[in-house]
Write a protein that holds these residues in place. Structure first.
Motif, PDB file in Angstrom:
ATOM      1  N   LYS A 145       3.697   6.259  -2.770  1.00 42.53           N
ATOM      2  CA  LYS A 145       2.815   5.301  -3.432  1.00 42.53           C
ATOM      3  C   LYS A 145       2.902   5.410  -4.946  1.00 42.53           C
ATOM      4  CE  LYS A 145      -1.194   4.229  -1.809  1.00 42.53           C
ATOM      5  NZ  LYS A 145      -2.559   4.222  -1.243  1.00 42.53           N
ATOM      6  N   GLN A 173      -1.368  -0.467  -2.353  1.00 40.72           N
ATOM      7  CA  GLN A 173      -1.151   0.293  -3.583  1.00 40.72           C
ATOM      8  C   GLN A 173      -2.414   1.013  -4.048  1.00 40.72           C
ATOM      9  OE1 GLN A 173       1.640  -1.321  -6.458  1.00 40.72           O
ATOM     10  NE2 GLN A 173       0.188  -0.972  -8.092  1.00 40.72           N
ATOM     11  N   CYS A 215       5.819   3.580  -5.979  1.00 43.22           N
ATOM     12  CA  CYS A 215       5.531   2.154  -5.844  1.00 43.22           C
ATOM     13  C   CYS A 215       4.817   1.640  -7.086  1.00 43.22           C
ATOM     14  CB  CYS A 215       4.684   1.925  -4.593  1.00 43.22           C
ATOM     15  SG  CYS A 215       4.137   0.228  -4.327  1.00 43.22           S
ATOM     16  N   CYS A 260       2.880  -1.193  -0.395  1.00 37.30           N
ATOM     17  CA  CYS A 260       4.066  -0.442  -0.809  1.00 37.30           C
ATOM     18  C   CYS A 260       5.048  -0.273   0.347  1.00 37.30           C
ATOM     19  CB  CYS A 260       3.652   0.936  -1.317  1.00 37.30           C
ATOM     20  SG  CYS A 260       2.652   0.889  -2.820  1.00 37.30           S
ATOM     21  N   LYS A 283      11.285   3.906  -3.767  1.00 35.90           N
ATOM     22  CA  LYS A 283      10.210   4.466  -2.952  1.00 35.90           C
ATOM     23  C   LYS A 283      10.714   5.401  -1.848  1.00 35.90           C
ATOM     24  CE  LYS A 283       8.448   0.289  -2.336  1.00 35.90           C
ATOM     25  NZ  LYS A 283       8.987  -0.479  -3.488  1.00 35.90           N
TER      26      LYS A 283
END
Length: 288
Positions: A203, A104, A206, A133, A212
């Motif tokens: 990301k 992350q 996430c 993620c 995602k």
């Protein structure tokens, strides 16, 4: 009066006795282990808090206890120590960074005892920064600052990048991940990320706790015009590796592949649309 007890009954009684005894000992051992683990975790949390707030002196990363090296070949094989700080009589706070874009955040902190044991950290903020993620589908490639390439065939190969910098200690530029890459999300689906913009979007979702999956995917076949004016056809997902191979063969390239329009796209809900240029592509992303 004689009491006759058969051998079979004695045998069964013995088995029952040993079974009950084994069960009790197992339960006591499990409870003991659980309690000790809980105590250790509590002790680690207290020690981390003490280290974090204590006055600290900067120490060279190379001066960390030898035992700390183990963590960088196992759980944090994809990370490296950027700086280290010693809290006298307590332990170490180490700032780490990673080239693994699945995590992350690029940076975080970890803590070690004076003898180099990694302390169990329950801090949610730091744990989130190290959270993955997605998982890369290997192999993946990196272009190094000297224009050579390193191919990672598994998560264990992340140490190859750190070893390259160990042999090139004066180099500060970090490697470039070669796109496209395939990634597996937490729901088990596989996505092809064509460039860094798509990776950053995943990301960002996430971090915000959102879906995602990409907003949409390209409907194959498609083609890309490369920096040298050559054209690469992508007829199926596996053909995306041709773009990576071109990039590895042209490490000095600075212009990302140009998608040739028009193309069809498929949204998460299964609906499709035709995109005629880059402007419409950005508008389609914004509409998501």
């Amino acid at each position: 009066m004689k009491i006759s007890i058969s051998k079979e009954r004695i045998f069964k009684s013995s088995i029952l006795f040993f079974t009950i005894t084994a069960f009790i000992l197992s339960a006591l051992l499990f409870t003991s282990c659980s309690d000790s683990e809980g105590v250790e975790m509590s002790d680690d949390t207290s020690l981390i808090e003490s280290i974090d707030v204590a006055a600290k002196t900067t120490v060279a990363v190379t001066d960390l206890p030898t035992a700390t090296a183990t963590i960088f070949t196992e759980d944090l094989a994809d990370s490296y120590a950027e700086s280290a700080f010693l809290a006298n009589g307590l332990g170490y706070k180490v700032s780490i960074a990673t080239d693994n874009d699945s995590r992350q955040e690029k940076t975080s902190e970890i803590f070690f005892s004076l003898d180099g044991r990694k302390l169990t950290d329950t801090n949610e903020r730091r744990k989130k920064r190290r959270h993955k993620c997605f998982d890369f589908v290997y192999p993946i490639d990196f272009i190094m600052p000297d224009a050579t390439s390193i191919t990672l065939t598994s998560k264990d190969d992340w140490t190859l990048i750190r070893e390259w910098y160990d042999t090139n200690p004066d180099e500060t530029t970090r490697p470039d991940l070669v796109f496209p890459v395939d990634v597996t999300l937490e729901d088990g689906t596989t996505q092809t990320l064509i460039d860094r913009d798509e990776l950053d979007t995943v990301k960002d979702s996430c971090k915000k706790g959102k879906d995602k999956r990409k907003c949409f995917k390209l409907v194959l076949p498609v083609s890309f015009t490369m920096e040298d004016a050559s054209v690469i056809e992508v007829n199926e997902r596996s053909d995306f590796k041709l773009l990576r191979e071109w990039r590895k063969a042209n490490p000095d390239a600075t212009v990302k592949p140009a998608l040739n329009y028009p193309v069809d796209i498929e949204y998460k809900d299964g609906t499709t649309a035709t995109i005629n240029n880059e402007t419409e592509k950005h508008a389609a992303k914004d509409a998501c």
